[in-house]
Design an enzyme around this catalytic site. Sequence first.
Site, PDB file in Angstrom:
ATOM      1  N   GLY A  27       0.830  -1.200   0.000  1.00  0.00           N
ATOM      2  CA  GLY A  27       0.000   0.000   0.000  1.00  0.00           C
ATOM      3  C   GLY A  27       0.863   1.248   0.000  1.00  0.00           C
ATOM      4  N   GLY A  45       8.668  -0.561  -1.314  1.00  0.00           N
ATOM      5  CA  GLY A  45       9.087  -1.800  -0.674  1.00  0.00           C
ATOM      6  C   GLY A  45       9.734  -1.671   0.686  1.00  0.00           C
ATOM      7  CG  HIS A  94      -2.788   1.007  -4.624  1.00  0.00           C
ATOM      8  ND1 HIS A  94      -3.974   0.387  -4.979  1.00  0.00           N
ATOM      9  CD2 HIS A  94      -1.805   0.107  -4.910  1.00  0.00           C
ATOM     10  CE1 HIS A  94      -3.713  -0.815  -5.464  1.00  0.00           C
ATOM     11  NE2 HIS A  94      -2.402  -1.018  -5.424  1.00  0.00           N
ATOM     12  CG  HIS A  96      -2.895  -4.830  -2.822  1.00  0.00           C
ATOM     13  ND1 HIS A  96      -3.175  -5.451  -4.022  1.00  0.00           N
ATOM     14  CD2 HIS A  96      -1.953  -3.895  -3.094  1.00  0.00           C
ATOM     15  CE1 HIS A  96      -2.416  -4.919  -4.976  1.00  0.00           C
ATOM     16  NE2 HIS A  96      -1.675  -3.970  -4.438  1.00  0.00           N
ATOM     17  CG  ASP A 119     -24.229   9.077   5.056  1.00  0.00           C
ATOM     18  OD1 ASP A 119     -25.076   9.861   4.585  1.00  0.00           O
ATOM     19  OD2 ASP A 119     -24.377   8.485   6.139  1.00  0.00           O
ATOM     20  CG  HIS A 170      -4.311  -3.531  -9.239  1.00  0.00           C
ATOM     21  ND1 HIS A 170      -3.629  -2.542  -9.913  1.00  0.00           N
ATOM     22  CD2 HIS A 170      -3.640  -3.718  -8.082  1.00  0.00           C
ATOM     23  CE1 HIS A 170      -2.579  -2.163  -9.201  1.00  0.00           C
ATOM     24  NE2 HIS A 170      -2.570  -2.853  -8.078  1.00  0.00           N
ATOM     25  CE1 TYR A 232     -23.265  12.955   9.895  1.00  0.00           C
ATOM     26  CE2 TYR A 232     -21.206  14.042   9.338  1.00  0.00           C
ATOM     27  CZ  TYR A 232     -21.894  13.030   9.976  1.00  0.00           C
ATOM     28  OH  TYR A 232     -21.210  12.091  10.700  1.00  0.00           O
TER      29      TYR A 232
END
Length: 237
Positions: A27, A45, A94, A96, A119, A170, A232
């Site tokens: 991520g 990584g 991003h 997973h 919402d 993906h 809200y």
Amino acid sequence: MLEELKKKVYEANMQLVKLGLVVLTWGNVSGIDRGKGLFVIKPSGVPYSEMSPYDMVVIDLNGKKIEGDLNPSSDTPTHLELYRNFKNAGGVVHTHSSWACSWAQAGRDVPAYGTTHADFANGCIPCAEGLTQDEVENEYELNTGRVIVKEFKKRKIVPDECPAVLVQRHGPFTWGSTPIKAVENALILEEICKMAFRTEKIASFSDKSNIGIEQYLLDKHYQRKHGKNAYYGQKKE
């Protein structure tokens, strides 16, 4: 350079871990300074437990590394393409995460089944089409961003009204006004995906025709939180 933004991007990446949205190094979060035309992203990584704000990498909007000793996330071209086209995005995420990835692997949109979804987004969460072999073998990450942008244009979806997408086979990408807001949207997306699966499973034992939020109810919930006359939350002075 951009020390405050580096800190915010680092903290947003740490939130992915705390919220259970990533395992190992799966991520990334980025954040952009529109005025300077630069964005900051997690290095590729590197275990989250070993990262610091100083490890964040600075990239310009041409994709050139401006500052940083480490290689940027391999998904940097995808983030870049989203920043180029989604002009109000201040942060991109991003992951997973398992529920969102499950819908993406099935190649399915996430339908709007209730007010929790309404919402968050003004309609279904789209699943962008899969990449061709040529798109995968040539500029894969950039083409991932292009596929997302293309899907939103094709469906005439306003990115501000649906801050999330699934990429077929993906996984999910989300965005928001800030890096931490993009992380919040990733968490909401994961919960929506979980609820949608359970809704369909429960309905499979009874009457599937009874699921799907009415348009007037979706409109009410979306507009009361995000519309011009939203009421809200607390009023800002």
